[in-house]
Every structure is written in C-alpha cells, then in structure tokens.
Scaffold this motif. Structure first.
Motif, PDB file in Angstrom:
ATOM      1  N   LEU A  96       6.845  -2.944   7.043  1.00  0.00           N
ATOM      2  CA  LEU A  96       5.566  -2.498   7.608  1.00  0.00           C
ATOM      3  C   LEU A  96       5.113  -1.171   7.016  1.00  0.00           C
ATOM      4  CD1 LEU A  96       5.987  -3.423  11.394  1.00  0.00           C
ATOM      5  CD2 LEU A  96       4.436  -4.469   9.734  1.00  0.00           C
ATOM      6  N   VAL A  97       6.058  -0.326   6.616  1.00  0.00           N
ATOM      7  CA  VAL A  97       5.673   0.975   6.050  1.00  0.00           C
ATOM      8  C   VAL A  97       5.703   0.958   4.518  1.00  0.00           C
ATOM      9  CG1 VAL A  97       6.452   2.223   8.077  1.00  0.00           C
ATOM     10  CG2 VAL A  97       8.043   1.866   6.194  1.00  0.00           C
ATOM     11  N   PHE A 129       5.405 -10.131   3.500  1.00  0.00           N
ATOM     12  CA  PHE A 129       4.387  -9.152   3.878  1.00  0.00           C
ATOM     13  C   PHE A 129       3.384  -8.864   2.759  1.00  0.00           C
ATOM     14  CE2 PHE A 129       7.223  -8.510   7.377  1.00  0.00           C
ATOM     15  CZ  PHE A 129       6.430  -8.031   8.406  1.00  0.00           C
ATOM     16  N   THR A 130       3.583  -9.459   1.597  1.00  0.00           N
ATOM     17  CA  THR A 130       2.627  -9.241   0.511  1.00  0.00           C
ATOM     18  C   THR A 130       1.904 -10.531   0.113  1.00  0.00           C
ATOM     19  OG1 THR A 130       4.389  -9.544  -1.134  1.00  0.00           O
ATOM     20  CG2 THR A 130       3.874  -7.296  -0.468  1.00  0.00           C
ATOM     21  N   ALA A 131       2.619 -11.648   0.090  1.00  0.00           N
ATOM     22  CA  ALA A 131       2.023 -12.899  -0.393  1.00  0.00           C
ATOM     23  C   ALA A 131       1.519 -13.804   0.726  1.00  0.00           C
ATOM     24  CB  ALA A 131       3.037 -13.670  -1.243  1.00  0.00           C
ATOM     25  N   ILE A 132       2.134 -13.730   1.897  1.00  0.00           N
ATOM     26  CA  ILE A 132       1.771 -14.647   2.983  1.00  0.00           C
ATOM     27  C   ILE A 132       0.916 -13.964   4.041  1.00  0.00           C
ATOM     28  CG2 ILE A 132       2.676 -16.114   4.828  1.00  0.00           C
ATOM     29  CD1 ILE A 132       5.097 -16.670   3.099  1.00  0.00           C
ATOM     30  N   ILE A 133       1.315 -12.779   4.439  1.00  0.00           N
ATOM     31  CA  ILE A 133       0.544 -12.046   5.448  1.00  0.00           C
ATOM     32  C   ILE A 133      -0.574 -11.276   4.762  1.00  0.00           C
ATOM     33  CG2 ILE A 133       0.628 -10.280   7.240  1.00  0.00           C
ATOM     34  CD1 ILE A 133       3.551 -10.978   7.687  1.00  0.00           C
ATOM     35  N   ASP A 134      -1.785 -11.528   5.167  1.00  0.00           N
ATOM     36  CA  ASP A 134      -2.945 -10.890   4.552  1.00  0.00           C
ATOM     37  C   ASP A 134      -2.936  -9.389   4.807  1.00  0.00           C
ATOM     38  OD1 ASP A 134      -6.027 -10.039   4.558  1.00  0.00           O
ATOM     39  OD2 ASP A 134      -5.823 -11.891   3.391  1.00  0.00           O
ATOM     40  N   ALA A 135      -3.366  -8.647   3.804  1.00  0.00           N
ATOM     41  CA  ALA A 135      -3.368  -7.178   3.916  1.00  0.00           C
ATOM     42  C   ALA A 135      -4.270  -6.695   5.045  1.00  0.00           C
ATOM     43  CB  ALA A 135      -3.820  -6.563   2.591  1.00  0.00           C
ATOM     44  N   PHE A 190      -2.008  -4.139  12.159  1.00  0.00           N
ATOM     45  CA  PHE A 190      -0.619  -3.709  12.268  1.00  0.00           C
ATOM     46  C   PHE A 190       0.046  -4.331  13.492  1.00  0.00           C
ATOM     47  CE2 PHE A 190       2.672  -0.872  13.871  1.00  0.00           C
ATOM     48  CZ  PHE A 190       3.424  -0.634  12.742  1.00  0.00           C
ATOM     49  N   GLY A 191      -0.668  -4.381  14.599  1.00  0.00           N
ATOM     50  CA  GLY A 191      -0.109  -4.938  15.828  1.00  0.00           C
ATOM     51  C   GLY A 191       0.268  -6.406  15.681  1.00  0.00           C
TER      52      GLY A 191
END
Length: 209
Positions: free
Chosen positions: A59-60, A140-146, A150-151
């Motif tokens: 996350l960070v 966190f880079t390819a599947i979860i959209d930027a 955050f929540g």
C-alpha cells in the motif's frame, strides 16, 4: 458494488495462488502431521497475519522498491532460503513415534511446539517469502486500479489475510480429522520427511531461480 469485478478478480487470483504448493502449504502439512490440529491452526493464523505485512508495504509502495532493487531482493531471498532449510532439517529428522500404542504421530508430538513458536513459524515462513512480494506487487499494480481508493485497497488486503488464514486452517482441520489421522498412522513421519524435501527444493529455487 463499484469494485465488485475487481474484487472477484483478486479473489480468483488469490485462490489459485494460495492453493498452489509452496512453503506455506509445506509447513502447515508438516505441523499437522508432526504436532496436531492446534499447532497447525495457530501456524495458519501466523501465515494470515504475514499477509497483512505484505499488504502494508504494498500500500505504501515498498513492494516496488524491493522488486526493483536487486541486492535487497537477493538479501530477502537468501534469508528466506536459510529459514526454509532450517525448517527442512527439522522435518527430515522426524522418525517413528516412540509410543507404538498411540495411533497418530500428531497425538504423540502435539505438546512439542508452543503456540508462540507455531505462530512465528507461520508468520516468518510467509513473511520472508520473496515470491509473496512479487505476488502482491503484481496484484497492486496490474490488477488493482491505481484510482481505487485506499480504503478499498485496505479492504482487499484484509480479505486476503483472512481468506489465507481460513484456507490453511481448513487444511489443518482436514489433515487432522480422525480418518486422515488413522490413514497416516505411525507412518506419518514419512510425510513429514517429504515436506522436508519439498522445503529444501523451495529453498534452492529461491536461491538459484
């Protein structure tokens, strides 16, 4: 419901990853056979807690730093390999139960590992695995959209931790049911040794692949 499709994708990818044989699987099987249900379940909880560690640094943005810094990634890989070798040696030294009357190896050895040690073993086994770092990096880079809040990402992470812990708790329960335990019987130490060989193979893979 806005992020339902993203969540389903994450859940499916995670299911495939967690069900694949790896250090976590090997250590839970080993603890189920060698120490019994309670120790294996506590180990599983430790594995689930380690997922929160991966989620936190992902996350960070630290997962990107680790994956793109060769020396740092190598250090983690060697530490993980050394720890897996340590676990493997313990597994390979397993032998027949000393009490021939007792029907399962788990019953004989159930009091040989404290909950604290089991928890830390599970946590370190997963937490030191650099493959897990790469998994969460891709997640966190390819599947979860930027643009995902955050929540929501934190919610995904909590789900992954709980789902991982529950999966291995289920595996622990399955391996320690009466029928499976009776099937293992006094020959359960052979499965323990097989897990030791698997751990050595995984350690070698971390160093040479």
């Amino acid at each position: 419901m806005l992020y339902l499709d993203e969540f389903i994708t994450i859940a499916l990818v995670h299911l495939v990853a967690v069900a694949s044989p790896g250090p976590d699987f090997a250590i839970v099987v080993r603890h189920s056979v060698a120490y019994g249900r309670r120790t294996a379940i506590v180990t599983s909880i430790g594995i689930g807690m380690a997922i929160l560690l991966h989620v936190a640094y992902s996350l960070v943005g630290l997962s990107v730093v680790i994956a793109t810094t060769p020396w740092l990634y190598n250090v983690i890989s060697y530490l993980a390999a050394a720890y897996l070798v340590y676990l493997a040696i313990g597994a390979l030294r397993s032998g027949p139960a000393k009490n021939p009357v007792t029907s399962t190896v788990a019953q004989v050895n159930a009091d040989k590992m404290s909950d604290k040690k089991a928890l830390w073993t599970g946590f370190l086994t997963n937490g030191l695995n650099p493959k897990a770092t790469l998994f969460f990096l891709s997640l966190f880079t390819a599947i979860i959209d930027a643009s995902t809040p955050f929540g929501v990402k934190l919610g995904y992470g909590l789900y992954l931790a709980v789902a991982t812990g529950l999966w291995f708790c289920f595996l622990s329960y399955l391996l320690s049911t009466s029928k499976v335990a009776q099937l293992l019987g006094q020959k359960g130490y052979w499965l323990d040794r097989i897990m030791g060989v698997l751990l050595l193979g995984l350690a070698a893979k971390l160093v040479w692949v």
